[in-house]
Design an enzyme around this catalytic site. Structure first.
Site, PDB file in Angstrom:
ATOM      1  N   TRP A 151      56.812  44.095  44.388  1.00 15.42           N
ATOM      2  CA  TRP A 151      57.375  42.745  44.508  1.00 15.42           C
ATOM      3  C   TRP A 151      58.876  42.858  44.733  1.00 15.42           C
ATOM      4  O   TRP A 151      59.616  43.267  43.845  1.00 15.42           O
ATOM      5  CB  TRP A 151      57.090  41.941  43.238  1.00 15.42           C
ATOM      6  CG  TRP A 151      55.621  41.706  43.062  1.00 15.42           C
ATOM      7  CD1 TRP A 151      54.878  40.768  43.682  1.00 15.42           C
ATOM      8  CD2 TRP A 151      54.716  42.442  42.220  1.00 15.42           C
ATOM      9  NE1 TRP A 151      53.565  40.863  43.286  1.00 15.42           N
ATOM     10  CE2 TRP A 151      53.433  41.872  42.391  1.00 15.42           C
ATOM     11  CE3 TRP A 151      54.849  43.519  41.338  1.00 15.42           C
ATOM     12  CZ2 TRP A 151      52.310  42.349  41.726  1.00 15.42           C
ATOM     13  CZ3 TRP A 151      53.746  43.985  40.676  1.00 15.42           C
ATOM     14  CH2 TRP A 151      52.475  43.399  40.884  1.00 15.42           C
ATOM     15  N   HIS A 165      55.800  36.201  40.928  1.00 18.24           N
ATOM     16  CA  HIS A 165      54.397  35.751  40.862  1.00 18.24           C
ATOM     17  C   HIS A 165      54.232  34.832  39.647  1.00 18.24           C
ATOM     18  O   HIS A 165      55.171  34.685  38.850  1.00 18.24           O
ATOM     19  CB  HIS A 165      53.424  36.949  40.798  1.00 18.24           C
ATOM     20  CG  HIS A 165      53.746  37.982  39.752  1.00 18.24           C
ATOM     21  ND1 HIS A 165      52.963  39.068  39.489  1.00 18.24           N
ATOM     22  CD2 HIS A 165      54.783  38.092  38.871  1.00 18.24           C
ATOM     23  CE1 HIS A 165      53.482  39.803  38.522  1.00 18.24           C
ATOM     24  NE2 HIS A 165      54.581  39.237  38.139  1.00 18.24           N
ATOM     25  N   ARG A 191      60.059  35.838  46.855  1.00 14.92           N
ATOM     26  CA  ARG A 191      60.091  37.273  47.149  1.00 14.92           C
ATOM     27  C   ARG A 191      60.954  37.530  48.360  1.00 14.92           C
ATOM     28  O   ARG A 191      60.975  36.711  49.286  1.00 14.92           O
ATOM     29  CB  ARG A 191      58.684  37.814  47.453  1.00 14.92           C
ATOM     30  CG  ARG A 191      57.805  37.869  46.253  1.00 14.92           C
ATOM     31  CD  ARG A 191      56.483  38.545  46.574  1.00 14.92           C
ATOM     32  NE  ARG A 191      55.517  38.189  45.538  1.00 14.92           N
ATOM     33  CZ  ARG A 191      54.249  38.537  45.541  1.00 14.92           C
ATOM     34  NH1 ARG A 191      53.777  39.276  46.537  1.00 14.92           N
ATOM     35  NH2 ARG A 191      53.449  38.169  44.570  1.00 14.92           N
ATOM     36  N   GLN A 205      51.912  30.046  44.076  1.00 19.56           N
ATOM     37  CA  GLN A 205      50.760  30.799  43.578  1.00 19.56           C
ATOM     38  C   GLN A 205      50.063  29.941  42.535  1.00 19.56           C
ATOM     39  O   GLN A 205      50.674  29.047  41.937  1.00 19.56           O
ATOM     40  CB  GLN A 205      51.206  32.106  42.913  1.00 19.56           C
ATOM     41  CG  GLN A 205      51.289  33.267  43.871  1.00 19.56           C
ATOM     42  CD  GLN A 205      51.378  34.616  43.176  1.00 19.56           C
ATOM     43  OE1 GLN A 205      51.454  34.718  41.948  1.00 19.56           O
ATOM     44  NE2 GLN A 205      51.378  35.661  43.972  1.00 19.56           N
ATOM     45  N   VAL A 248      46.019  44.771  35.392  1.00 22.44           N
ATOM     46  CA  VAL A 248      44.559  44.609  35.351  1.00 22.44           C
ATOM     47  C   VAL A 248      43.888  45.964  35.562  1.00 22.44           C
ATOM     48  O   VAL A 248      44.448  46.871  36.148  1.00 22.44           O
ATOM     49  CB  VAL A 248      44.045  43.621  36.438  1.00 22.44           C
ATOM     50  CG1 VAL A 248      44.444  42.195  36.125  1.00 22.44           C
ATOM     51  CG2 VAL A 248      44.519  44.020  37.818  1.00 22.44           C
ATOM     52  N   ALA A 302      41.768  37.725  35.229  1.00 21.17           N
ATOM     53  CA  ALA A 302      42.884  36.907  35.734  1.00 21.17           C
ATOM     54  C   ALA A 302      42.918  37.034  37.245  1.00 21.17           C
ATOM     55  O   ALA A 302      42.458  38.038  37.799  1.00 21.17           O
ATOM     56  CB  ALA A 302      44.204  37.391  35.146  1.00 21.17           C
TER      57      ALA A 302
HETATM   58  C1  FA5 Z   1      50.139  39.072  42.716  1.00 21.03           C
HETATM   59  O1  FA5 Z   1      51.182  38.412  42.850  1.00 21.03           O
HETATM   60  C2  FA5 Z   1      49.474  39.165  41.393  1.00 21.03           C
HETATM   61  N1  FA5 Z   1      50.295  38.584  40.383  1.00 21.03           N
HETATM   62  C3  FA5 Z   1      48.105  38.495  41.473  1.00 21.03           C
HETATM   63  C4  FA5 Z   1      47.244  38.835  40.302  1.00 21.03           C
HETATM   64  C5  FA5 Z   1      47.155  37.961  39.244  1.00 21.03           C
HETATM   65  C6  FA5 Z   1      46.520  40.013  40.283  1.00 21.03           C
HETATM   66  C7  FA5 Z   1      46.348  38.256  38.159  1.00 21.03           C
HETATM   67  C8  FA5 Z   1      45.704  40.339  39.197  1.00 21.03           C
HETATM   68  C9  FA5 Z   1      45.614  39.441  38.162  1.00 21.03           C
HETATM   69  P1  FA5 Z   1      49.907  39.570  45.258  1.00 21.03           P
HETATM   70  O2  FA5 Z   1      51.250  40.100  45.466  1.00 21.03           O
HETATM   71  O3  FA5 Z   1      48.824  40.218  46.033  1.00 21.03           O
HETATM   72  O4  FA5 Z   1      49.459  39.564  43.758  1.00 21.03           O
HETATM   73  O5  FA5 Z   1      49.934  38.012  45.584  1.00 21.03           O
HETATM   74  C10 FA5 Z   1      48.822  37.193  45.354  1.00 21.03           C
HETATM   75  C11 FA5 Z   1      48.649  36.173  46.469  1.00 21.03           C
HETATM   76  O6  FA5 Z   1      49.852  35.416  46.654  1.00 21.03           O
HETATM   77  C12 FA5 Z   1      48.412  36.795  47.839  1.00 21.03           C
HETATM   78  O7  FA5 Z   1      47.052  37.084  48.017  1.00 21.03           O
HETATM   79  C13 FA5 Z   1      48.871  35.712  48.767  1.00 21.03           C
HETATM   80  O8  FA5 Z   1      47.867  34.753  48.931  1.00 21.03           O
HETATM   81  C14 FA5 Z   1      50.021  35.111  48.011  1.00 21.03           C
HETATM   82  N2  FA5 Z   1      51.300  35.645  48.467  1.00 21.03           N
HETATM   83  C15 FA5 Z   1      51.923  36.763  48.063  1.00 21.03           C
HETATM   84  N3  FA5 Z   1      53.091  36.947  48.701  1.00 21.03           N
HETATM   85  C16 FA5 Z   1      53.232  35.877  49.520  1.00 21.03           C
HETATM   86  C17 FA5 Z   1      54.247  35.433  50.465  1.00 21.03           C
HETATM   87  N4  FA5 Z   1      55.365  36.120  50.633  1.00 21.03           N
HETATM   88  N5  FA5 Z   1      54.050  34.306  51.144  1.00 21.03           N
HETATM   89  C18 FA5 Z   1      52.913  33.588  50.936  1.00 21.03           C
HETATM   90  N6  FA5 Z   1      51.941  33.914  50.091  1.00 21.03           N
HETATM   91  C19 FA5 Z   1      52.087  35.047  49.387  1.00 21.03           C
END
Ligand code: FA5
Length: 340
Positions: A151, A165, A191, A205, A248, A302
């Site tokens: 991140w 997140h 981000r 999110q 997780v 989660a």
């Molecule tokens: C996470 O942020 C984890 N916190 C999710 C999680 C929660 C995992 C609980 C396990 C348990 P990730 O970086 O993959 O995961 O982001 C999750 C979702 O947020 C992505 O699948 C996407 O749909 C959205 N997302 C992430 N970054 C961006 C971005 N820059 N712009 C738009 N949507 C985004």
């Protein structure tokens, strides 16, 4: 002398206000007939002057009243004529009124939140400005843990950061609640991602957390499948891919077949045919223990999903920036959607 009956006839024969006004000026105006008689009064002997003056005044009043009555008659017949022509149809629909409405992203979020509220989840919120502890450390990422690089973070001068997140809300909830815990937490995240069709530096999110006795991966999978069916319909293809998140174990990502290219590959899905919508997994025992939740008794799942990506799939939107641009040509397309 003035012939009042003849004048009455003339007044009666006028049919417009303009004609009547011309007649009125001719009779009662400064250069009018009546005034010419009044001017002659001074030439009469005193006794006769008084009598004649009274007669002329009475005549003036009578003329004025005749003219005023005719003005009223012409005006009301004109109004009646107009009313006949402009009949009102009370059954016609009203003019379209341009009222404001909720932004499409908030309506997508509300729809998602309602699906989980029906399953008994409570909605909670957390701060957008977070500490390293909640954003990383309590989520099993101590300082210098390489996973923090997953991140790309905006740090603030006061040592705090913009949450990357919504997972910190998991920790804040566990701190002040004992299992069973069942929450959904929507909110904005930030981000330093390079913007592209599916990445924005500011995005939403929605975090979901369920902790209870005996919760296992099948519950997670069942919940996600139920959600995907409620959101996209029965026919939408969904796939689970094993993935890594430090908080997780095991972790997974869920991707949905790209509706823009029907899985053939395009810029929105980066030519993969699939759009990743969420990260998920079973809450790491270490995360539970840190919050004094006995991981031998309790377990949980989660996930964190991106509502913009879900909206892109639902409506075939090919670029995430449309959600931020606030272009009315885009926003007005969603007038009649998601009214629940
Ligand atoms: C996470 O942020 C984890 N916190 C999710 C999680 C929660 C995992 C609980 C396990 C348990 P990730 O970086 O993959 O995961 O982001 C999750 C979702 O947020 C992505 O699948 C996407 O749909 C959205 N997302 C992430 N970054 C961006 C971005 N820059 N712009 C738009 N949507 C985004």
């Amino acid at each position: 002398m003035i012939d009042i009956d003849k004048i009455k006839k003339q007044v009666e024969q006028t049919s417009t206000l303009d004609e009547l006004e011309a007649l009125r000026i001719n009779l009662l105006g400064r250069q009018g007939v009546l005034n010419s008689y009044l001017k002659e009064l001074k030439n009469l002997p005193l006794g006769e002057r008084k009598k004649r003056g009274e007669e002329l005044n009475l005549l003036k009043e009578e003329l004025e009243s005749v003219v005023n009555k005719k003005i009223e008659a012409i005006t009301s017949s004109f109004l009646l004529e107009r009313l006949k022509k402009e009949s009102i149809d009370p059954y016609l629909p009203p003019f379209p009124i341009n009222i404001g409405r909720m932004h499409i992203i908030n309506r997508i979020i509300n729809k998602i939140v309602h699906i989980f509220e029906r399953l008994g989840y409570e909605t909670v919120e957390g701060p957008e400005v977070e500490t390293e502890y909640y954003n990383f450390e309590a989520l099993n990422m101590p300082a210098h843990h390489p996973a923090r690089d997953l991140w790309d973070t905006f740090y603030l001068n006061n040592g705090k950061l913009l949450r990357t997140h919504t997972s910190p809300v998991q920790i804040r909830t566990m701190e002040s609640n004992r299992p069973p815990i069942k929450i959904i937490a929507p909110g904005r995240c930030f981000r330093k991602d390079n913007p592209d069709a599916s990445h924005s530096p500011v995005f939403y999110q929605i975090e979901v957390l369920y902790i209870d006795k005996g919760v296992n991966f099948a519950h997670l999978k069942g919940t996600l499948e139920y959600f995907a069916r409620s959101m996209f319909g029965r026919d939408q293809e969904v796939k689970f891919v094993l993935s890594y998140f430090p908080f997780v174990e095991p972790g997974a990502e869920v991707a949905v077949k790209c509706v823009i290219c029907k899985g053939r590959g395009c810029i929105t899905c980066k030519q993969t045919g699939w759009l990743e919508i969420l990260g998920a997994g079973m809450v790491h025992p270490e995360v539970l223990e840190r919050q004094n939740i006995n991981s031998k008794i309790y377990s949980g799942f989660a996930f964190g999903m991106g509502p913009e990506r879900i909206g892109m799939l639902m409506y075939g939107i090919n670029h995430i920036r449309h959600f931020l641009d606030n272009d009315l040509r885009f926003l007005n397309q969603f007038k009649f959607h998601l009214e629940d």
